[in-house]
Design a protein around this motif. Structure first.
Motif, short mmCIF file in Angstrom:
data_model
loop_
_atom_site.label_atom_id
_atom_site.label_comp_id
_atom_site.label_asym_id
_atom_site.label_seq_id
_atom_site.Cartn_x
_atom_site.Cartn_y
_atom_site.Cartn_z
N ASP A 30 -13.50 -5.13 -11.63
CA ASP A 30 -12.39 -5.06 -12.36
C ASP A 30 -11.59 -6.35 -12.51
O ASP A 30 -11.55 -6.66 -12.02
N GLY A 35 -7.32 -5.35 -15.43
CA GLY A 35 -7.20 -3.58 -13.84
C GLY A 35 -8.14 -3.31 -14.87
O GLY A 35 -8.45 -2.12 -13.87
N ARG A 37 -11.37 -1.50 -15.52
CA ARG A 37 -12.58 -1.38 -15.14
C ARG A 37 -14.11 -2.01 -15.67
O ARG A 37 -14.26 -1.01 -17.18
#
Length: 69
Positions: A30, A35, A37
């Motif tokens: 992450d 943020g 992934r």
């Protein structure tokens, strides 16, 4: 064997240097900035092989066909 690899987030281009595990693949990472992934690209076994400056220890030692096996 080189255990440090710099991951580059494909979403925001943030870079971070991480120590790669020698006993397992890392399937997810992450991004600490946006943020996102990160997951391996098709044909790659881990995020280091897809987004890192150095492939994972398994690939360094045994070649791509033996990745994390």
């Amino acid at each position: 064997m080189q255990l440090e690899s710099t991951l580059t987030c494909p979403a925001c281009s943030h870079q971070v240097t991480e120590i790669m595990p020698t006993d397992a693949c890392r399937f997810f990472y992450d991004c600490k900035v946006c943020g996102a992934r990160l997951t391996p690209k098709a044909g790659d076994c881990c995020v280091f092989c897809s987004y890192g400056t150095v492939p994972c220890p398994s690939v360094q030692q045994d070649g791509k066909g033996r990745c994390c096996g």
